[in-house]
Design a protein around this motif. Structure first.
Motif, PDB file in Angstrom:
ATOM      1  N   PRO A  35       0.827  -1.204   0.000  1.00 33.43           N
ATOM      2  CA  PRO A  35       0.000   0.000   0.000  1.00 33.43           C
ATOM      3  C   PRO A  35       0.866   1.261   0.000  1.00 33.43           C
ATOM      4  O   PRO A  35       1.966   1.267   0.553  1.00 33.43           O
ATOM      5  CB  PRO A  35      -0.797  -0.126   1.299  1.00 33.43           C
ATOM      6  CG  PRO A  35       0.092  -0.926   2.196  1.00 33.43           C
ATOM      7  CD  PRO A  35       0.770  -1.912   1.291  1.00 33.43           C
ATOM      8  N   GLN A  36       0.364   2.307  -0.622  1.00 29.21           N
ATOM      9  CA  GLN A  36       1.072   3.581  -0.647  1.00 29.21           C
ATOM     10  C   GLN A  36       0.649   4.489   0.499  1.00 29.21           C
ATOM     11  O   GLN A  36       1.335   5.460   0.816  1.00 29.21           O
ATOM     12  CB  GLN A  36       0.799   4.291  -1.979  1.00 29.21           C
ATOM     13  CG  GLN A  36       1.240   3.519  -3.199  1.00 29.21           C
ATOM     14  CD  GLN A  36       2.750   3.321  -3.236  1.00 29.21           C
ATOM     15  OE1 GLN A  36       3.496   4.284  -3.364  1.00 29.21           O
ATOM     16  NE2 GLN A  36       3.194   2.085  -3.098  1.00 29.21           N
ATOM     17  N   MET A  38      -1.044   4.905   4.514  1.00 29.13           N
ATOM     18  CA  MET A  38      -1.467   4.430   5.820  1.00 29.13           C
ATOM     19  C   MET A  38      -2.567   5.362   6.311  1.00 29.13           C
ATOM     20  O   MET A  38      -2.441   6.586   6.220  1.00 29.13           O
ATOM     21  CB  MET A  38      -0.307   4.452   6.817  1.00 29.13           C
ATOM     22  CG  MET A  38      -0.709   4.054   8.231  1.00 29.13           C
ATOM     23  SD  MET A  38       0.676   4.210   9.413  1.00 29.13           S
ATOM     24  CE  MET A  38      -0.009   3.318  10.823  1.00 29.13           C
ATOM     25  N   ALA A  89       4.685   0.452   8.881  1.00 30.25           N
ATOM     26  CA  ALA A  89       4.213   1.112   7.660  1.00 30.25           C
ATOM     27  C   ALA A  89       5.312   1.952   7.007  1.00 30.25           C
ATOM     28  O   ALA A  89       5.494   1.924   5.788  1.00 30.25           O
ATOM     29  CB  ALA A  89       3.008   1.992   7.981  1.00 30.25           C
ATOM     30  N   VAL A  95       5.329   3.264   3.055  1.00 31.89           N
ATOM     31  CA  VAL A  95       4.200   4.054   2.558  1.00 31.89           C
ATOM     32  C   VAL A  95       4.674   5.473   2.256  1.00 31.89           C
ATOM     33  O   VAL A  95       5.653   5.961   2.836  1.00 31.89           O
ATOM     34  CB  VAL A  95       3.040   4.094   3.583  1.00 31.89           C
ATOM     35  CG1 VAL A  95       2.489   2.700   3.817  1.00 31.89           C
ATOM     36  CG2 VAL A  95       3.476   4.744   4.892  1.00 31.89           C
TER      37      VAL A  95
END
Length: 212
Positions: A35-36, A38, A89, A95
């Motif tokens: 995922p980019q 959070m 993250a 992220v």
């Protein structure tokens, strides 16, 4: 509201429909996540960030807790769940954005504002009181200007809580380093349950305005 047994019926529907239709997507997710963004949001059952932001599994790394709060960086003994999630993250998933999303009618912010739970024993509100007391510094000015009850005061506390969490994120050395290098950006948001409006924090003005 549904019981967990009733939710299992929902799982069966998911397993026979969406999961089957997106087998390729789930196969990719089984290989890992990247995922980019959070999102740090409240545990409140009414504010699911995946639903609000209309994202698919694997697109956001989510941390939910009471009032979407981030404590300052610290290394004292204890179980640092928020710190662990932020560390994972930023340092492992890498992220590019962290969004702190508060919301309207937040019970945690109401507790911080009224301080009704202060002095309560553990198991009777003591954990909650100690958690939200990180908002004590911003409570004073809000209470003095707007009182401790009413929607205007509650909204002021909700917006202030987002800013406090963003400030606290910058006390994490690796967050500060990546923000200053441009590798990471911090965003603030507030979702109003009553009208469904998402407001975004302008870092320049410090004001929240509705997302277009």
């Amino acid at each position: 509201m549904k019981t967990f047994d009733q939710m299992i019926d929902g799982y069966r529907h998911f397993r026979s429909s969406d999961w089957q239709e997106q087998r390729e997507r789930w196969a990719q997710l089984a290989e890992g996540q990247s995922p980019q963004v959070m999102v740090i949001s409240c545990s409140d059952s009414r504010v699911d960030p995946a639903q609000i932001l209309d994202v698919a599994p694997g697109e956001i790394f989510v941390l939910r807790n009471v009032a979407a709060l981030v404590p300052p960086f610290e290394t004292t003994p204890g179980r640092h769940g928020v710190s662990a999630a932020v560390e994972f993250a930023v340092q492992f998933l890498k992220v590019k954005e962290i969004v702190v999303m508060g919301h309207g009618l937040c019970g945690g912010c109401q507790a911080a504002l009224t301080q009704d739970l202060h002095g309560n024993e553990i198991g009777e509100g003591g954990f909650v009181a100690h958690w939200v007391d990180m908002l004590d510094d911003v409570r004073g000015p809000i209470a003095e200007k707007l009182g401790t009850t009413g929607r205007e005061a509650e909204l002021a506390m909700e917006l202030a809580a987002v800013k406090i969490s963003l400030q606290n994120l910058m006390t994490f050395p690796y967050v500060d380093e990546k923000v200053n290098s441009g590798a990471l950006s911090l965003r603030g948001a507030h979702f109003a349950i009553s009208d469904g409006i998402l407001r975004l924090l302008d870092p320049e003005t410090g004001e929240f305005t509705a997302a277009e």
